[in-house]
Design an enzyme around this catalytic site. Sequence first.
Site, PDB file in Angstrom:
ATOM      1  N   LYS A  44     -49.202 -20.758 -22.734  1.00  0.00           N
ATOM      2  CA  LYS A  44     -49.662 -21.058 -24.172  1.00  0.00           C
ATOM      3  C   LYS A  44     -49.759 -22.414 -24.542  1.00  0.00           C
ATOM      4  O   LYS A  44     -50.186 -22.961 -25.451  1.00  0.00           O
ATOM      5  CB  LYS A  44     -48.263 -20.521 -24.995  1.00  0.00           C
ATOM      6  CG  LYS A  44     -48.131 -19.193 -24.589  1.00  0.00           C
ATOM      7  CD  LYS A  44     -49.269 -18.323 -25.257  1.00  0.00           C
ATOM      8  CE  LYS A  44     -49.241 -16.798 -25.420  1.00  0.00           C
ATOM      9  NZ  LYS A  44     -49.799 -16.214 -26.702  1.00  0.00           N
TER      10      LYS A  44
HETATM   11  C1  PLP Z   1     -44.065 -14.719 -22.287  1.00  0.00           C
HETATM   12  C2  PLP Z   1     -45.371 -14.233 -22.814  1.00  0.00           C
HETATM   13  N1  PLP Z   1     -46.119 -13.358 -22.085  1.00  0.00           N
HETATM   14  C3  PLP Z   1     -47.228 -12.807 -22.527  1.00  0.00           C
HETATM   15  C4  PLP Z   1     -47.904 -13.263 -23.615  1.00  0.00           C
HETATM   16  C5  PLP Z   1     -49.151 -12.546 -24.204  1.00  0.00           C
HETATM   17  O1  PLP Z   1     -50.184 -13.610 -24.121  1.00  0.00           O
HETATM   18  P1  PLP Z   1     -51.464 -13.638 -25.229  1.00  0.00           P
HETATM   19  O2  PLP Z   1     -50.732 -13.668 -26.434  1.00  0.00           O
HETATM   20  O3  PLP Z   1     -52.385 -14.640 -24.885  1.00  0.00           O
HETATM   21  O4  PLP Z   1     -51.910 -12.036 -25.124  1.00  0.00           O
HETATM   22  C6  PLP Z   1     -47.154 -14.336 -24.356  1.00  0.00           C
HETATM   23  C7  PLP Z   1     -47.813 -14.810 -25.545  1.00  0.00           C
HETATM   24  O5  PLP Z   1     -47.127 -14.967 -26.654  1.00  0.00           O
HETATM   25  C8  PLP Z   1     -45.862 -14.804 -24.091  1.00  0.00           C
HETATM   26  O6  PLP Z   1     -45.321 -15.368 -24.801  1.00  0.00           O
END
Ligand code: PLP
Length: 453
Positions: A44
């Site tokens: 992120k």
């Molecule tokens: C630990 C974790 N895994 C997966 C995701 C999912 O990613 P995306 O928001 O890009 O779909 C996030 C997003 O907040 C996350 O913090």
Amino acid sequence: MKYANNILETIGNTPLVKINHITKDIPATVLAKVEYFNPGHSCKDRMALKMVEEAEKDGRLVPGGTIIEGTSGNTGMGLALAAIVKGYKLICVITDKQSKEKMDILRAVGAKVVVCPTDVEPDDARSYYSVSKRLAEETPNGWYVNQYDNPANTQANYEQTGPEIWEQTEGKVTHFVVGVGTGGTISGVAKYLKEKNPNIKIWGVDTYGSVFKKYKETGVFDENEVYSYVTEGIGEDILPKNVNFDLIDGFTKVTDKDAAVYTRRLALEEGLFVGMSSGSAIKGLLQMKDEFGPDDVVVVLFHDSGSRYVGKIFNDDWMRDRGYLEEEVKTALDLIEEHVDKPLLTVRTEELASHAIDRMRRYKISQIPVMDINGFVGSLDESDLFQAFLEDRNVADKPIREIMGAPFPIVKAGTSIDQVSKLITKDNQAVLIELENGNYHIITKYDIINSIK
Ligand SMILES: Cc1ncc(COP(=O)(O)O)c(C=O)c1O
């Protein structure tokens, strides 16, 4: 000298690491894009910085302004790094489902953290979507990031994560598997990879309690699919604009328990200390194993680090409370492992009680099986002897046949401890176990007590 001018310059260029053990039944090469190598320990960081830069460009974010976001923690961390380097204030609105570590980490990097209830409708005034929006309106120079619908989220992954995967695999990637939350990661990477090679398959990993899979398959937003779940970071009860369903070939759903169990396995078997959505991602990949052939190169993305889940996934009590610990079922054989080599002490029906007393005293045992030529026909324990003594002071000269109790029940080596425990009662002090080599051994209540650790 080689150095970064600030921490933001260290974002990206994360390694691709081969998974060697967990995926051994999959014919393809499986490579993990390990995003905890980013400075905020998650994927992120990339999109957080991009969203800030875009907002600066078009004036949504002004110098000294306040960044406000509903975030499960990782986006907040990325925003915090950007806020520190660029001089903004940050308010993170978070749900009470998130781990305490995540909240503490956000505070450690200067964010103000507002906690909202998880189990309310998205349009409820208390939901973290509503609270984030309200705070943005009320705060002077406040800018609501809205990672769900902010196109810079997808754009960051289109500009960075996608090209990195393409270059690291020298264009050989055939499948991309990733957990989906806001959709920024999957949509940005999918757009880039499909532009390079439209045959690359993109698979989203969803959770039970989220709407994505059913929506992709039927076009129906089914509110019945929405219920609370434990996995953090993936799955939604809304359809974020960043989820580009046209670029996603399909979804698979992974249970909370599997996500937790596979997160632990990644740490133990691959040395990858990653977060819970990574457990979902690798389990989702395994669920789709029939999709992959020997020449395929499957890239799975691990979003964040295990350090944010030490009080949860990596805590035995937390795991046990939810029934996630696959505890070994102990068997009758495990109970006697410390004395299985010693021979079983027995007495014969026609021996005198004094012989039994002598043997029990010498070997410090409280019960003994009684045999005749047909096998086990009785048992003697301290209370049988005491009772016989009360009835006749000359008990020592009586044959055992006259004072013995019922024979001990016999169990197989694989019988569970629960079943063995049920056989030991006030009237029955031991159980005999039949070993695979045809010999017998004895299990007493002390063996069962010893097994409780
Ligand atoms: C630990 C974790 N895994 C997966 C995701 C999912 O990613 P995306 O928001 O890009 O779909 C996030 C997003 O907040 C996350 O913090």
